[in-house]
Design a protein around this motif. Structure first.
Motif, mmCIF file in Angstrom:
data_model
loop_
_atom_site.group_PDB
_atom_site.id
_atom_site.type_symbol
_atom_site.label_atom_id
_atom_site.label_comp_id
_atom_site.label_asym_id
_atom_site.label_seq_id
_atom_site.Cartn_x
_atom_site.Cartn_y
_atom_site.Cartn_z
ATOM 1 N N LEU A 48 0.862 -1.272 0.206
ATOM 2 C CA LEU A 48 0.053 0.050 -0.012
ATOM 3 C C LEU A 48 0.742 1.192 0.032
ATOM 4 N N GLU A 49 1.856 1.240 0.666
ATOM 5 C CA GLU A 49 2.821 2.404 0.827
ATOM 6 C C GLU A 49 3.666 2.489 -0.435
ATOM 7 N N ASN A 50 3.815 1.382 -1.343
ATOM 8 C CA ASN A 50 4.649 1.512 -2.359
ATOM 9 C C ASN A 50 3.606 2.245 -3.354
ATOM 10 N N GLU A 51 2.350 1.704 -3.315
ATOM 11 C CA GLU A 51 1.498 2.158 -4.402
ATOM 12 C C GLU A 51 1.138 3.801 -4.294
ATOM 13 N N ALA A 52 1.260 4.044 -2.959
ATOM 14 C CA ALA A 52 1.072 5.561 -2.633
ATOM 15 C C ALA A 52 2.285 6.310 -3.054
ATOM 16 N N ALA A 53 3.355 5.962 -3.128
ATOM 17 C CA ALA A 53 4.558 6.566 -3.475
ATOM 18 C C ALA A 53 4.715 6.885 -4.870
ATOM 19 N N GLU A 54 3.990 5.678 -5.500
ATOM 20 C CA GLU A 54 3.999 5.832 -7.157
ATOM 21 C C GLU A 54 3.029 6.834 -7.629
ATOM 22 N N LEU A 55 2.101 7.075 -6.869
ATOM 23 C CA LEU A 55 0.853 8.188 -7.168
ATOM 24 C C LEU A 55 1.241 9.548 -6.647
ATOM 25 N N GLU A 56 2.589 9.703 -5.910
ATOM 26 C CA GLU A 56 2.877 10.964 -5.275
ATOM 27 C C GLU A 56 3.005 12.100 -6.457
ATOM 28 N N PRO A 57 2.171 13.091 -6.396
ATOM 29 C CA PRO A 57 2.205 14.077 -7.346
ATOM 30 C C PRO A 57 3.787 14.700 -7.601
ATOM 31 N N GLY A 58 4.093 15.017 -8.765
ATOM 32 C CA GLY A 58 5.597 15.555 -8.964
ATOM 33 C C GLY A 58 6.691 14.526 -9.241
ATOM 34 N N ARG A 59 6.008 13.302 -8.911
ATOM 35 C CA ARG A 59 7.165 12.115 -8.942
ATOM 36 C C ARG A 59 7.687 12.023 -10.549
ATOM 37 N N VAL A 60 8.894 11.787 -10.954
ATOM 38 C CA VAL A 60 9.376 11.544 -12.087
ATOM 39 C C VAL A 60 9.877 10.322 -12.236
ATOM 40 N N PHE A 61 9.354 9.566 -13.431
ATOM 41 C CA PHE A 61 9.978 8.347 -13.722
ATOM 42 C C PHE A 61 9.864 8.088 -15.166
ATOM 43 N N ARG A 62 10.749 6.952 -15.573
ATOM 44 C CA ARG A 62 10.663 6.370 -16.771
ATOM 45 C C ARG A 62 10.349 5.145 -16.697
ATOM 46 N N ASP A 63 9.666 4.359 -17.706
ATOM 47 C CA ASP A 63 9.446 2.692 -17.727
ATOM 48 C C ASP A 63 10.208 2.122 -18.565
ATOM 49 N N CYS A 64 11.135 2.684 -19.226
ATOM 50 C CA CYS A 64 12.175 2.330 -19.911
ATOM 51 C C CYS A 64 13.175 3.193 -20.075
ATOM 52 N N PRO A 65 14.445 2.777 -20.486
ATOM 53 C CA PRO A 65 15.668 3.686 -20.753
ATOM 54 C C PRO A 65 15.316 4.812 -22.061
ATOM 55 N N SER A 66 14.534 4.243 -22.951
ATOM 56 C CA SER A 66 14.272 4.861 -24.165
ATOM 57 C C SER A 66 12.635 5.706 -24.138
ATOM 58 N N CYS A 67 12.262 5.267 -23.250
ATOM 59 C CA CYS A 67 10.799 5.977 -22.852
ATOM 60 C C CYS A 67 10.901 7.298 -22.567
ATOM 61 N N PRO A 68 9.667 8.090 -22.788
ATOM 62 C CA PRO A 68 9.699 9.296 -22.403
ATOM 63 C C PRO A 68 9.692 9.638 -20.816
ATOM 64 N N GLU A 69 10.204 10.734 -20.614
ATOM 65 C CA GLU A 69 10.106 10.996 -18.971
ATOM 66 C C GLU A 69 8.475 11.287 -18.670
ATOM 67 N N MET A 70 8.326 10.813 -17.386
ATOM 68 C CA MET A 70 6.671 11.012 -17.066
ATOM 69 C C MET A 70 6.748 11.775 -15.829
ATOM 70 N N VAL A 71 5.824 12.618 -15.702
ATOM 71 C CA VAL A 71 5.560 13.189 -14.351
ATOM 72 C C VAL A 71 4.342 12.965 -13.734
ATOM 73 N N VAL A 72 3.953 12.704 -12.572
ATOM 74 C CA VAL A 72 2.659 12.470 -11.908
ATOM 75 C C VAL A 72 1.931 13.563 -11.721
ATOM 76 N N VAL A 73 0.768 13.717 -12.118
ATOM 77 C CA VAL A 73 -0.069 14.841 -12.055
ATOM 78 C C VAL A 73 -1.399 14.616 -11.101
ATOM 79 N N PRO A 74 -1.294 15.361 -10.178
ATOM 80 C CA PRO A 74 -2.461 15.236 -9.053
ATOM 81 C C PRO A 74 -4.040 15.010 -9.503
ATOM 82 N N ALA A 75 -4.791 14.596 -8.859
ATOM 83 C CA ALA A 75 -6.321 14.584 -8.948
ATOM 84 C C ALA A 75 -6.612 16.011 -8.815
ATOM 85 N N GLY A 76 -7.669 16.451 -9.306
ATOM 86 C CA GLY A 76 -8.363 17.671 -8.894
ATOM 87 C C GLY A 76 -9.554 18.185 -9.467
ATOM 88 N N THR A 77 -10.044 19.318 -9.733
ATOM 89 C CA THR A 77 -10.869 19.888 -10.105
ATOM 90 C C THR A 77 -10.770 21.198 -10.662
#
Length: 320
Positions: A48-77
């Motif tokens: 559960l804590e790992n899942e929460a960390a993955e959804l943390e707004p602003g987290r930057v990640f890549r799914d593979c070395p040549s994949c685009p760099e991604m940023v977690v955007v928060p939920a909101g209205t």
């Protein structure tokens, strides 16, 4: 008491409350530290804590070395569209409506680059046609031997890819999904505007005036203005950590063309009804006037159009 604490811990896990579950498990450890049930509950808390960390707004990640760099955007209205008082507004930008993005999602930190797109073409043999519509010598023409490798101006692998149509963008997202096992896609129009605004309600994410050297457009005050694309990340990120949401290249989104927002989804999903041989473009580009870079501005073109100012950015659905 062991059974009660174990039951409370399981209930907390079902609610997604890792902190409360950990408190109950600490009591279980005092009662019986060797119990297999304690180890099982602690493993559940860790997941559960790992899942929460993955959804943390602003987290930057890549799914593979040549994949685009991604940023977690928060939920909101947010309020989507432009008020009638906004300078440069089109009627298609209304009526203003409230849209709720219920879950965090990931957005490309940059527009998909020429280097990233080239790896897709090399891996798949995807055909991108043999022409692109470009402005040269004051004339717009569909020019043979132009395309993403030769958009009519100088680029390298760090620049956003241009001269790609909606079908090319969709094919790239499908390939990324197959390569990574994750759910890559184009942004919906609502997601795009939410991500571009990054919590603001002004014409641009930085304010109501275009200013100088904040983006790349005809009159943005950058070294690339009205000449070519700029390398990805040449300008400051917005409040969500995303670059070039305004200017550089127009970005394809998922939605079909409609003349306004009456009847559009309010949950952030793509509007897949309307004139679906025509799709929406967002963000303005290197050769467009500054008012087209506004967060609310929307343009539309046929899905087969390849033009020297059009590229795209990807999104990724995050598992919970």
């Amino acid at each position: 008491m062991f059974g009660k604490y174990a039951g409370w811990a399981r209930s907390a896990l079902e609610r997604g409350d890792a902190a409360r579950a950990r408190g109950h498990v600490s009591k279980l450890r005092e009662l019986n530290p060797e119990s297999p049930e304690v180890a099982e509950l602690e493993a559940g808390i860790a997941r559960l804590e790992n899942e929460a960390a993955e959804l943390e707004p602003g987290r930057v990640f890549r799914d593979c070395p040549s994949c685009p760099e991604m940023v977690v955007v928060p939920a909101g209205t947010f309020s989507m569209g432009s008020p009638t008082s906004e300078e440069g507004r089109f009627s298609t930008e209304g009526p203003v409506r409230r849209v709720t993005i219920a879950e965090p999602f990931a957005v490309g930190k940059y527009e998909v680059t020429r280097g990233e797109f080239s790896r897709f073409v090399e891996a798949t043999g995807h055909s991108t046609g043999d022409s692109c519509r470009t402005l040269e010598g004051g004339e717009w023409e569909d020019r043979r031997d132009h395309g993403w490798r030769n958009p009519g101006y100088r680029q390298d692998g760090r620049h956003p890819v241009a001269c790609v149509n909606w079908d090319d963008a969709k094919a790239y997202a499908r390939w990324l999904s197959e390569e990574t096992g994750e759910s890559y896609r184009l942004l919906s129009e609502a997601e795009w505007e939410y991500a571009a605004r990054a919590g603001t309600a002004t014409r641009y994410s930085w304010g109501d005036e275009v200013g100088r050297n904040r983006a790349n457009c005809q009159e943005c005050g950058s070294r690339w203005d009205d000449e070519s694309t700029a390398p990805a990340g040449s300008f400051a990120a917005n409040g969500f950590g995303l670059h070039d949401m305004h200017g550089n290249v127009q970005e394809w989104v998922e939605d079909c063309s409609n003349d306004g927002y009456a009847g559009a989804p309010s949950d952030g999903s793509a509007w897949t009804q309307g004139f679906c041989s025509v799709r929406v473009l967002r963000g303005g580009s290197w050769d467009f006037p500054a008012w087209i870079l506004r967060s609310a501005n929307r343009l539309r073109l046929g899905t087969g159009e390849r033009t020297d100012f059009i590229g795209f950015r990807v999104a990724r659905t995050l598992a919970r």
